[in-house]
Design a protein around this motif. Structure first.
Motif, PDB file in Angstrom:
ATOM      1  N   UNK A   2       0.794  -1.399  -0.347  1.00  0.00           N
ATOM      2  CA  UNK A   2      -0.148   0.233  -0.109  1.00  0.00           C
ATOM      3  C   UNK A   2       1.303   1.278   0.189  1.00  0.00           C
ATOM      4  N   UNK A   3       1.947   1.037   0.257  1.00  0.00           N
ATOM      5  CA  UNK A   3       2.836   2.202   0.486  1.00  0.00           C
ATOM      6  C   UNK A   3       3.546   2.309  -0.524  1.00  0.00           C
ATOM      7  N   UNK A   4       4.061   1.625  -1.487  1.00  0.00           N
ATOM      8  CA  UNK A   4       4.595   1.767  -2.520  1.00  0.00           C
ATOM      9  C   UNK A   4       3.283   2.058  -3.474  1.00  0.00           C
ATOM     10  N   UNK A   5       1.974   1.368  -3.590  1.00  0.00           N
ATOM     11  CA  UNK A   5       0.346   2.042  -4.749  1.00  0.00           C
ATOM     12  C   UNK A   5       0.988   4.004  -3.949  1.00  0.00           C
ATOM     13  N   UNK A   6       1.103   4.211  -2.775  1.00  0.00           N
ATOM     14  CA  UNK A   6       0.497   5.896  -1.945  1.00  0.00           C
ATOM     15  C   UNK A   6       1.485   5.897  -3.076  1.00  0.00           C
ATOM     16  N   UNK A  22      -3.765   4.732 -12.846  1.00  0.00           N
ATOM     17  CA  UNK A  22      -2.511   3.884 -13.315  1.00  0.00           C
ATOM     18  C   UNK A  22      -1.635   3.786 -12.047  1.00  0.00           C
ATOM     19  N   UNK A  23      -1.326   3.414 -11.458  1.00  0.00           N
ATOM     20  CA  UNK A  23      -0.396   3.130 -10.371  1.00  0.00           C
ATOM     21  C   UNK A  23      -1.191   1.099  -9.546  1.00  0.00           C
ATOM     22  N   UNK A  24      -2.717   1.120  -9.798  1.00  0.00           N
ATOM     23  CA  UNK A  24      -3.580  -0.036  -9.631  1.00  0.00           C
ATOM     24  C   UNK A  24      -3.543  -0.910 -11.196  1.00  0.00           C
ATOM     25  N   UNK A  25      -3.357  -0.668 -11.511  1.00  0.00           N
ATOM     26  CA  UNK A  25      -2.769  -1.101 -12.969  1.00  0.00           C
ATOM     27  C   UNK A  25      -1.360  -1.555 -13.441  1.00  0.00           C
ATOM     28  N   UNK A  26      -1.011  -0.552 -12.782  1.00  0.00           N
ATOM     29  CA  UNK A  26       0.921  -0.862 -13.130  1.00  0.00           C
ATOM     30  C   UNK A  26       1.127  -2.469 -12.307  1.00  0.00           C
ATOM     31  N   UNK A  27       0.759  -1.649 -10.995  1.00  0.00           N
ATOM     32  CA  UNK A  27       0.905  -3.032  -9.622  1.00  0.00           C
ATOM     33  C   UNK A  27       0.644  -4.068  -9.748  1.00  0.00           C
ATOM     34  N   UNK A  28      -1.053  -4.168 -10.372  1.00  0.00           N
ATOM     35  CA  UNK A  28      -1.921  -5.710 -11.038  1.00  0.00           C
ATOM     36  C   UNK A  28      -0.567  -6.835 -11.595  1.00  0.00           C
ATOM     37  N   UNK A  29      -0.170  -5.426 -13.448  1.00  0.00           N
ATOM     38  CA  UNK A  29       0.681  -6.096 -14.301  1.00  0.00           C
ATOM     39  C   UNK A  29       1.689  -6.688 -13.452  1.00  0.00           C
ATOM     40  N   UNK A  39      -7.073  -5.310  -5.519  1.00  0.00           N
ATOM     41  CA  UNK A  39      -7.625  -4.132  -4.503  1.00  0.00           C
ATOM     42  C   UNK A  39      -8.885  -5.092  -4.086  1.00  0.00           C
ATOM     43  N   UNK A  40      -9.270  -6.036  -4.296  1.00  0.00           N
ATOM     44  CA  UNK A  40      -9.799  -6.637  -2.780  1.00  0.00           C
ATOM     45  C   UNK A  40      -9.331  -7.902  -2.121  1.00  0.00           C
ATOM     46  N   UNK A  41      -8.370  -8.661  -3.039  1.00  0.00           N
ATOM     47  CA  UNK A  41      -7.206  -9.360  -2.635  1.00  0.00           C
ATOM     48  C   UNK A  41      -5.692  -9.055  -2.210  1.00  0.00           C
ATOM     49  N   UNK A  42      -6.018  -8.092  -1.506  1.00  0.00           N
ATOM     50  CA  UNK A  42      -4.150  -8.002  -1.272  1.00  0.00           C
ATOM     51  C   UNK A  42      -3.584  -8.776  -1.192  1.00  0.00           C
ATOM     52  N   UNK A  43      -2.402  -9.100  -1.619  1.00  0.00           N
ATOM     53  CA  UNK A  43      -1.888  -9.700  -1.300  1.00  0.00           C
ATOM     54  C   UNK A  43      -0.317  -9.369  -0.544  1.00  0.00           C
ATOM     55  N   UNK A  44      -0.180  -9.993   0.921  1.00  0.00           N
ATOM     56  CA  UNK A  44       1.203  -9.883   1.459  1.00  0.00           C
ATOM     57  C   UNK A  44       2.481 -10.038   0.396  1.00  0.00           C
ATOM     58  N   UNK A  45       3.942  -8.497   0.616  1.00  0.00           N
ATOM     59  CA  UNK A  45       4.802  -9.702   0.157  1.00  0.00           C
ATOM     60  C   UNK A  45       5.520  -8.382   0.018  1.00  0.00           C
ATOM     61  N   UNK A  46       6.192  -8.638  -0.705  1.00  0.00           N
ATOM     62  CA  UNK A  46       7.418  -7.811  -1.741  1.00  0.00           C
ATOM     63  C   UNK A  46       7.020  -7.505  -2.853  1.00  0.00           C
ATOM     64  N   UNK A  47       7.414  -6.102  -2.881  1.00  0.00           N
ATOM     65  CA  UNK A  47       6.505  -5.246  -4.877  1.00  0.00           C
ATOM     66  C   UNK A  47       7.305  -5.848  -5.142  1.00  0.00           C
ATOM     67  N   UNK A  48       6.900  -6.218  -6.597  1.00  0.00           N
ATOM     68  CA  UNK A  48       7.786  -6.738  -7.722  1.00  0.00           C
ATOM     69  C   UNK A  48       8.490  -5.556  -7.633  1.00  0.00           C
ATOM     70  N   UNK A  49      10.311  -6.483  -8.449  1.00  0.00           N
ATOM     71  CA  UNK A  49      11.188  -4.768  -8.598  1.00  0.00           C
ATOM     72  C   UNK A  49      10.669  -4.043 -10.308  1.00  0.00           C
ATOM     73  N   UNK A  50      10.090  -4.814 -11.409  1.00  0.00           N
ATOM     74  CA  UNK A  50       9.608  -4.640 -12.432  1.00  0.00           C
ATOM     75  C   UNK A  50       8.699  -3.417 -12.205  1.00  0.00           C
ATOM     76  N   UNK A  51       7.394  -2.922 -10.883  1.00  0.00           N
ATOM     77  CA  UNK A  51       6.952  -2.216 -10.730  1.00  0.00           C
ATOM     78  C   UNK A  51       7.814  -0.905 -11.060  1.00  0.00           C
TER      79      UNK A  51
END
Length: 271
Positions: A2-6, A22-29, A39-51
Motif C-alpha cells: 500500500x505504501x508503494x502504491x501511495x 494508473x498505479x493500481x493497473x501497473x502494480x497488478x501487471x 483491490x479486493x484481495x491484496x497479497x502480502x509480500x515484496x513489491x516486484x522490482x519491475x513495478x
C-alpha cells in the motif's frame, strides 16, 4: 504494498489525470493479477522490482496500456502495443448503439469493422453476438498483427477474417453492422500527454479539420449496409455537424449517438 502504491500515485500526479488508477493497473501487471484482485484481495509480500520500472515509464508519458500490454474494452481484454491505437471507453458507444438497434431480434449475422486496429470493435461485437461472423480491415500490418493475436486469444479467429486494405475499397458485399473508428483529430489539435508521442499518427490525425477520412468514407458507407442494418461511425465531440454533413451529401440520414459524458460520439446510419 500500500505504501508503494501511495508513493507511485504521488509520483504520477504530475503526469496523469488518474494517478491512483494508473498505479493500481501497473502494480497488478507487475504482480501478474487483475486490478480487481489487487483491490479486493491484496497479497502480502515484496513489491516486484519491475513495478518501479513501470512507474518510471509512465512518468515519461508512455501509456499504461503499452506498459501493461493490454486494455479492457466492452466485455473483452485486448493485447495492445506500439503501432496500434489504444481502445478508448468512448468507443463503446458504437457497440452500445448496435445493441440497442438489434434489441429484440437475432442480432447481426455479418459485421464489418473498417480501421479495426487491434480488433477492438470487431472482436467486441463478435463476443456480443456469438452467431455472427465478421471482417476487419486496416491499412496497418502492425495493427492487424495485434488483431490476429487478439482473435486467437479470445477464441474468435474462426469467426473473424482480417484483411489489409484501404477502408472499403474492393468490398462489394453488404453487412448487417458496419463499425468504424477512423482518425478524426485535427492536425494541430491538442491530444493530451503521451498520445501523439506514442500512438500511431495515422490512426489519430485526419487533416486540418479532422475530416479527411470521413470524406473517403461517406461515399462508401451506404453501399455497405444491408437492409435493416446499421452503420456506427465514431466522431469527435465537436464534429456532429461537420462530419454528418459529408454523409448527408451522399443521401444518407445520420443521427447522433452520445457517450456517457453527453458528448457527440457516433454517427448512426440505418438502411
Amino acid at each position: 504494498m500500500s505504501r508503494a502504491l501511495s508513493r507511485a500515485t504521488e509520483q504520477l500526479g504530475q503526469n496523469s489525470d488518474t494517478p491512483r488508477l494508473d498505479a493500481e493497473l501497473l502494480m497488478a501487471a507487475a504482480l501478474g493479477i487483475g486490478r480487481d484482485r489487487l483491490i479486493l484481495d491484496p497479497q502480502p509480500g515484496a513489491v516486484p522490482p519491475v513495478f518501479a520500472n513501470y512507474v518510471d515509464r509512465r512518468r515519461q508519458g508512455e501509456p499504461v496500456a503499452y506498459i501493461t500490454g493490454q486494455r479492457a474494452f466492452w466485455t473483452i481484454d485486448l493485447v495492445v502495443g506500439p503501432g496500434a491505437l489504444i481502445p478508448r471507453p468512448d468507443s463503446e458507444t458504437l457497440i452500445a448503439s448496435a445493441v440497442e438497434h438489434f434489441a429484440g431480434g437475432p442480432g447481426p449475422r455479418r459485421i464489418l469493422d473498417l480501421g479495426t486496429g487491434p480488433g477492438t470493435l470487431l472482436l467486441a461485437a463478435l463476443d456480443e453476438w456469438p452467431n455472427a461472423t465478421g471482417l476487419g480491415i486496416d491499412a496497418s500490418p502492425i495493427a492487424l498483427s495485434y488483431a490476429q493475436q487478439n482473435a486467437e486469444r479470445l477464441g474468435l479467429s474462426g469467426r473473424a477474417a482480417l484483411q489489409l486494405g484501404d477502408w472499403a475499397r474492393g468490398i462489394h458485399q453488404r453487412f448487417d453492422l458496419v463499425l468504424c473508428n477512423p482518425p478524426y483529430v485535427a492536425t494541430d489539435a491538442e491530444t493530451g500527454p503521451g498520445v501523439a508521442e506514442y500512438e500511431p499518427a495515422e490512426a489519430l490525425f485526419a487533416g486540418a479539420q479532422g475530416l479527411d477520412d470521413y470524406r473517403k468514407l461517406a461515399p462508401q458507407v451506404g453501399k455497405l449496409i444491408a437492409l435493416g442494418g446499421l452503420a456506427a461511425i465514431e466522431i469527435g465531440a465537436d464534429q456532429a455537424d461537420s462530419a454528418a454533413a459529408l454523409f448527408r451529401a451522399e443521401g444518407l440520414k445520420p443521427s447522433i449517438a452520445y457517450d456517457l459524458g453527453g458528448r457527440s460520439r457516433a454517427l448512426l446510419i440505418k438502411a
